[in-house]
Scaffold this active site. Sequence first.
Site, PDB file in Angstrom:
ATOM      1  N   HIS B  53       9.309   6.971  -9.059  1.00 60.61           N
ATOM      2  CA  HIS B  53       9.252   6.797 -10.515  1.00 60.61           C
ATOM      3  C   HIS B  53      10.600   6.244 -10.980  1.00 60.61           C
ATOM      4  CE1 HIS B  53       5.785   9.859 -11.456  1.00 60.61           C
ATOM      5  NE2 HIS B  53       5.440   8.938 -10.568  1.00 60.61           N
ATOM      6  N   GLU B  55      12.676   7.195 -13.234  1.00 59.97           N
ATOM      7  CA  GLU B  55      13.742   8.199 -13.410  1.00 59.97           C
ATOM      8  C   GLU B  55      14.371   8.586 -12.075  1.00 59.97           C
ATOM      9  OE1 GLU B  55      10.561   8.263 -14.478  1.00 59.97           O
ATOM     10  OE2 GLU B  55      10.293   9.789 -16.032  1.00 59.97           O
TER      11      GLU B  55
END
EC number: 3.5.4.33
Lengths: 149, 149
Positions: B53, B55
């Site tokens: 992801h 992040e």
Amino acid sequence: MRFTSHMERALAEARAAALRGEVPVGAVVVAPDGRVVAAAGNRTRELSDPTAHAEILAIREACRAAGSERLPGHDLWVTLEPCAMCAAAISAARIGRLYYGAGDKRMGGVEHGARVFRHPQCHHRPQVYDGLGADQARALLRGFFERRR
Amino acid sequence: MRFTSHMERALAEARAAALRGEVPVGAVVVAPDGRVVAAAGNRTRELSDPTAHAEILAIREACRAAGSERLPGHDLWVTLEPCAMCAAAISAARIGRLYYGAGDKRMGGVEHGARVFRHPQCHHRPQVYDGLGADQARALLRGFFERRR
């Protein structure tokens, strides 16, 4: 006996992590045909990576081997209850069965705290089996933190 | 205006992710001195990695640059509410402030579902600011999923 040997392998990874100065947690991913396709211990310090928990490293390795971001029918064996990060990664990877050793009141995210699998935002829930090899996993952790004091 | 520009940068990463066929989410890590030290978009498909992801990739990049598994005083800007995995990684990395765009009822783990920061098993809670650039983030996601139907 195969089951026992997978947790033994995870415990061996945890012991190796302790020798590297890492929190002793180990994980193994087993393919539907019974082959161990990934095994890892914590490497957060060595890699300067807060996401380098045993489970995440093992899942990433197994996904690389499979050439897929999903591992349906695969099992994950880990010595300690996964944290919220790892539980969510286990769900994202579509792991079929999760076997873990000791519960983790302080950091766990399966049966404690965030209880990641218990919300509608969790779109895949593995079958969960706990307590296997728990005493050995707990003893490893206790020894590690006692030595660090 | 600096604030706006960090979210603009995250939105640009989200747009680039969409062009790669990835779910359009982007993230930026900003050091205490205001420098952008990492920027990433989703790459789960490209990397065959369910943990890739935006992040997680941005945190790992920033940690690599810092040579540390912790990023105290760093801010993370992300276009969408982090999932449980990313929220727990944000906590583990000791991110100081989390700014996110659109809330995510379906997958979110901050204000929805696991609400990772709200349990005693979460040992570091960032300050959370939401709603910045939410309309743009939401429009990107909507466009992406409509094209995929």
